[in-house]
Motif scaffolding. Structure first.
Motif, PDB file in Angstrom:
ATOM      1  N   MET A 115      -0.835  -3.402   8.022  1.00 39.54           N
ATOM      2  CA  MET A 115       1.020  -2.311   7.667  1.00 39.54           C
ATOM      3  C   MET A 115       0.940  -1.894   8.886  1.00 39.54           C
ATOM      4  O   MET A 115      -0.028  -0.969   9.682  1.00 39.54           O
ATOM      5  CB  MET A 115       0.067  -1.661   6.452  1.00 39.54           C
ATOM      6  CG  MET A 115       1.649  -0.298   6.387  1.00 39.54           C
ATOM      7  SD  MET A 115       0.852   1.199   4.462  1.00 39.54           S
ATOM      8  CE  MET A 115       0.224   1.608   4.945  1.00 39.54           C
ATOM      9  N   SER A 116       2.330  -1.926   9.560  1.00 41.01           N
ATOM     10  CA  SER A 116       3.033  -1.192  10.450  1.00 41.01           C
ATOM     11  C   SER A 116       2.792   0.489  10.106  1.00 41.01           C
ATOM     12  O   SER A 116       2.611   0.906   8.708  1.00 41.01           O
ATOM     13  CB  SER A 116       4.224  -1.535  10.683  1.00 41.01           C
ATOM     14  OG  SER A 116       5.115  -1.100   9.735  1.00 41.01           O
ATOM     15  N   GLN A 117       2.711   1.259  11.554  1.00 45.14           N
ATOM     16  CA  GLN A 117       1.905   2.572  11.262  1.00 45.14           C
ATOM     17  C   GLN A 117       3.545   3.752  10.554  1.00 45.14           C
ATOM     18  O   GLN A 117       5.043   2.955  10.926  1.00 45.14           O
ATOM     19  CB  GLN A 117       2.444   3.486  12.676  1.00 45.14           C
ATOM     20  CG  GLN A 117       2.010   4.870  13.276  1.00 45.14           C
ATOM     21  CD  GLN A 117       0.008   5.305  12.481  1.00 45.14           C
ATOM     22  OE1 GLN A 117      -0.191   4.201  12.559  1.00 45.14           O
ATOM     23  NE2 GLN A 117       0.171   6.052  12.647  1.00 45.14           N
ATOM     24  N   GLY A 118       3.301   4.467   9.361  1.00 51.50           N
ATOM     25  CA  GLY A 118       3.784   4.744   9.102  1.00 51.50           C
ATOM     26  C   GLY A 118       5.408   3.505   7.804  1.00 51.50           C
ATOM     27  O   GLY A 118       6.356   3.800   7.129  1.00 51.50           O
ATOM     28  N   GLY A 119       5.067   2.207   7.768  1.00 50.57           N
ATOM     29  CA  GLY A 119       5.366   1.517   7.004  1.00 50.57           C
ATOM     30  C   GLY A 119       4.887   1.292   5.449  1.00 50.57           C
ATOM     31  O   GLY A 119       3.951   2.149   5.371  1.00 50.57           O
ATOM     32  N   VAL A 120       5.931   0.370   4.837  1.00 54.16           N
ATOM     33  CA  VAL A 120       5.666  -0.198   3.678  1.00 54.16           C
ATOM     34  C   VAL A 120       4.566  -0.544   4.052  1.00 54.16           C
ATOM     35  O   VAL A 120       4.338  -1.774   4.223  1.00 54.16           O
ATOM     36  CB  VAL A 120       7.112  -0.322   2.772  1.00 54.16           C
ATOM     37  CG1 VAL A 120       6.251  -0.375   1.649  1.00 54.16           C
ATOM     38  CG2 VAL A 120       7.557   1.043   2.498  1.00 54.16           C
ATOM     39  N   ASP A 121       3.666  -0.989   2.336  1.00 54.89           N
ATOM     40  CA  ASP A 121       2.960  -1.890   2.503  1.00 54.89           C
ATOM     41  C   ASP A 121       3.201  -2.994   1.872  1.00 54.89           C
ATOM     42  O   ASP A 121       3.920  -2.935   0.476  1.00 54.89           O
ATOM     43  CB  ASP A 121       0.813  -1.663   1.633  1.00 54.89           C
ATOM     44  CG  ASP A 121       0.299  -2.864   1.796  1.00 54.89           C
ATOM     45  OD1 ASP A 121       0.358  -4.483   1.977  1.00 54.89           O
ATOM     46  OD2 ASP A 121      -0.861  -2.291   1.484  1.00 54.89           O
ATOM     47  N   LEU A 122       3.419  -4.101   2.111  1.00 56.07           N
ATOM     48  CA  LEU A 122       4.257  -4.913   1.348  1.00 56.07           C
ATOM     49  C   LEU A 122       3.638  -5.579   0.195  1.00 56.07           C
ATOM     50  O   LEU A 122       4.901  -5.724  -0.756  1.00 56.07           O
ATOM     51  CB  LEU A 122       5.181  -6.478   2.280  1.00 56.07           C
ATOM     52  CG  LEU A 122       5.911  -5.947   3.541  1.00 56.07           C
ATOM     53  CD1 LEU A 122       6.304  -7.116   4.396  1.00 56.07           C
ATOM     54  CD2 LEU A 122       6.776  -4.959   2.712  1.00 56.07           C
ATOM     55  N   SER A 171       4.513  -3.043  -2.397  1.00 55.54           N
ATOM     56  CA  SER A 171       5.418  -2.564  -2.773  1.00 55.54           C
ATOM     57  C   SER A 171       6.209  -2.722  -3.655  1.00 55.54           C
ATOM     58  O   SER A 171       6.376  -4.718  -3.853  1.00 55.54           O
ATOM     59  CB  SER A 171       6.482  -2.769  -1.161  1.00 55.54           C
ATOM     60  OG  SER A 171       7.822  -2.307  -1.410  1.00 55.54           O
ATOM     61  N   LEU A 172       6.405  -2.394  -5.187  1.00 51.08           N
ATOM     62  CA  LEU A 172       7.381  -2.948  -5.630  1.00 51.08           C
ATOM     63  C   LEU A 172       8.944  -3.545  -5.627  1.00 51.08           C
ATOM     64  O   LEU A 172       8.957  -4.107  -6.194  1.00 51.08           O
ATOM     65  CB  LEU A 172       7.400  -1.773  -6.989  1.00 51.08           C
ATOM     66  CG  LEU A 172       8.252  -2.419  -8.411  1.00 51.08           C
ATOM     67  CD1 LEU A 172       7.978  -3.724  -8.877  1.00 51.08           C
ATOM     68  CD2 LEU A 172       8.085  -1.110  -9.596  1.00 51.08           C
ATOM     69  N   GLY A 173       9.797  -2.975  -4.923  1.00 52.84           N
ATOM     70  CA  GLY A 173      11.265  -2.945  -4.406  1.00 52.84           C
ATOM     71  C   GLY A 173      11.138  -4.462  -3.486  1.00 52.84           C
ATOM     72  O   GLY A 173      11.646  -5.630  -3.737  1.00 52.84           O
ATOM     73  N   LEU A 229       8.608  -7.107  -4.386  1.00 55.67           N
ATOM     74  CA  LEU A 229       8.336  -7.791  -5.342  1.00 55.67           C
ATOM     75  C   LEU A 229       8.763  -8.095  -6.241  1.00 55.67           C
ATOM     76  O   LEU A 229       9.355  -9.306  -6.060  1.00 55.67           O
ATOM     77  CB  LEU A 229       7.490  -7.276  -6.009  1.00 55.67           C
ATOM     78  CG  LEU A 229       6.187  -8.430  -7.274  1.00 55.67           C
ATOM     79  CD1 LEU A 229       5.681  -9.656  -6.000  1.00 55.67           C
ATOM     80  CD2 LEU A 229       4.841  -8.201  -7.757  1.00 55.67           C
ATOM     81  N   LEU A 230       9.726  -6.860  -5.884  1.00 57.31           N
ATOM     82  CA  LEU A 230      11.911  -7.380  -6.933  1.00 57.31           C
ATOM     83  C   LEU A 230      12.047  -8.077  -6.053  1.00 57.31           C
ATOM     84  O   LEU A 230      12.303  -9.502  -6.844  1.00 57.31           O
ATOM     85  CB  LEU A 230      12.293  -6.346  -7.189  1.00 57.31           C
ATOM     86  CG  LEU A 230      11.824  -6.019  -8.242  1.00 57.31           C
ATOM     87  CD1 LEU A 230      12.324  -4.656  -8.831  1.00 57.31           C
ATOM     88  CD2 LEU A 230      11.563  -6.604  -9.833  1.00 57.31           C
ATOM     89  N   LYS A 231      12.192  -8.062  -4.882  1.00 59.66           N
ATOM     90  CA  LYS A 231      13.181  -9.034  -3.917  1.00 59.66           C
ATOM     91  C   LYS A 231      12.549 -11.062  -3.997  1.00 59.66           C
ATOM     92  O   LYS A 231      13.166 -11.440  -3.790  1.00 59.66           O
ATOM     93  CB  LYS A 231      13.647  -8.544  -3.153  1.00 59.66           C
ATOM     94  CG  LYS A 231      14.746  -8.775  -1.796  1.00 59.66           C
ATOM     95  CD  LYS A 231      15.632  -9.045  -1.904  1.00 59.66           C
ATOM     96  CE  LYS A 231      17.219  -9.856  -1.323  1.00 59.66           C
ATOM     97  NZ  LYS A 231      17.692  -9.825  -1.246  1.00 59.66           N
ATOM     98  N   GLU A 232      11.018 -10.647  -3.562  1.00 55.18           N
ATOM     99  CA  GLU A 232      11.007 -12.187  -3.531  1.00 55.18           C
ATOM    100  C   GLU A 232      11.038 -12.838  -4.984  1.00 55.18           C
ATOM    101  O   GLU A 232      11.104 -13.746  -4.715  1.00 55.18           O
ATOM    102  CB  GLU A 232       9.321 -11.591  -3.071  1.00 55.18           C
ATOM    103  CG  GLU A 232       8.360 -13.011  -3.153  1.00 55.18           C
ATOM    104  CD  GLU A 232       6.728 -12.809  -2.850  1.00 55.18           C
ATOM    105  OE1 GLU A 232       6.588 -13.875  -2.086  1.00 55.18           O
ATOM    106  OE2 GLU A 232       6.245 -11.873  -3.078  1.00 55.18           O
ATOM    107  N   ALA A 233      11.032 -12.361  -6.018  1.00 50.96           N
ATOM    108  CA  ALA A 233      11.063 -12.714  -7.159  1.00 50.96           C
ATOM    109  C   ALA A 233      12.588 -12.921  -7.198  1.00 50.96           C
ATOM    110  O   ALA A 233      12.280 -14.394  -7.947  1.00 50.96           O
ATOM    111  CB  ALA A 233      10.575 -11.623  -8.921  1.00 50.96           C
ATOM    112  N   SER A 234      13.697 -11.680  -6.829  1.00 53.41           N
ATOM    113  CA  SER A 234      14.660 -12.540  -7.209  1.00 53.41           C
ATOM    114  C   SER A 234      15.412 -14.111  -6.027  1.00 53.41           C
ATOM    115  O   SER A 234      15.715 -15.101  -6.662  1.00 53.41           O
ATOM    116  CB  SER A 234      15.670 -11.697  -6.662  1.00 53.41           C
ATOM    117  OG  SER A 234      16.678 -11.451  -6.419  1.00 53.41           O
ATOM    118  N   SER A 235      14.814 -13.914  -4.951  1.00 53.82           N
ATOM    119  CA  SER A 235      15.015 -14.511  -3.481  1.00 53.82           C
ATOM    120  C   SER A 235      14.184 -15.795  -4.679  1.00 53.82           C
ATOM    121  O   SER A 235      14.899 -17.054  -3.872  1.00 53.82           O
ATOM    122  CB  SER A 235      14.189 -14.321  -2.653  1.00 53.82           C
ATOM    123  OG  SER A 235      14.088 -15.547  -1.732  1.00 53.82           O
TER     124      SER A 235
END
Length: 151
Positions: free
Chosen positions: A1-8, A11-13, A15-21
């Protein structure tokens, strides 16, 4: 995870984007042999459910720009899948309707897309599927609510 970033990974968002793709890719694979893509299919499905939609309404429903939808509608009309009046009955909108050829094409596409949805849900029980539908609907509704208005 990057400093101050989101742990992919959490991250529900994301995961939803990956499912959509992944869903879109699988749909494109089954629609391609039918001479369609997801936007083409979405347009036909929207017109089957709500005949007479305008270019702008179809674009919103298919999540594309008006320009993209206009190009698609011109092609669908040229190929005999939809019909639109030559002049707008009211205002500037040309309401589109499926032709019999468009309906037949949609029937095949719907079966293909349904097979992808069945495959996607195959690892879930009916109760899990119902819970997933409720959860997704709740997320959508929550984000569509006006954050300025009290709940």
């Amino acid at each position: 995870m990057s400093q101050g970033g989101v742990d992919l990974n959490t991250s529900l968002g994301y995961l939803l984007k990956e499912a959509s793709s992944v869903l879109r890719t699988a749909m494109e694979e089954v629609l391609r042999p039918l001479g369609m893509n997801v936007t083409h299919y979405s347009c036909l499905e929207l017109l089957a459910q709500r005949p007479g939609l305008s270019n702008s309404e179809l674009a919103r429903g298919a999540f594309v720009t008006r320009q993209t939808m206009n190009v698609l509608l011109q092609a669908l009309e040229r190929d005999g899948y939809v019909t639109r009046p030559t002049e707008a009955p009211v205002g500037k909108a040309l309401p589109a309707r499926l032709t019999p050829r468009g309906r037949r094409s949609l029937e095949k596409a719907t079966a293909a897309v349904r097979s992808v949805e069945v495959r996607m849900l195959s690892g879930m029980t009916e109760a899990e599927q119902a819970a997933a539908f409720r959860s997704l609907r709740s997320m959508i509704d929550s984000l569509r609510e006006d954050p300025e208005e009290p709940a």
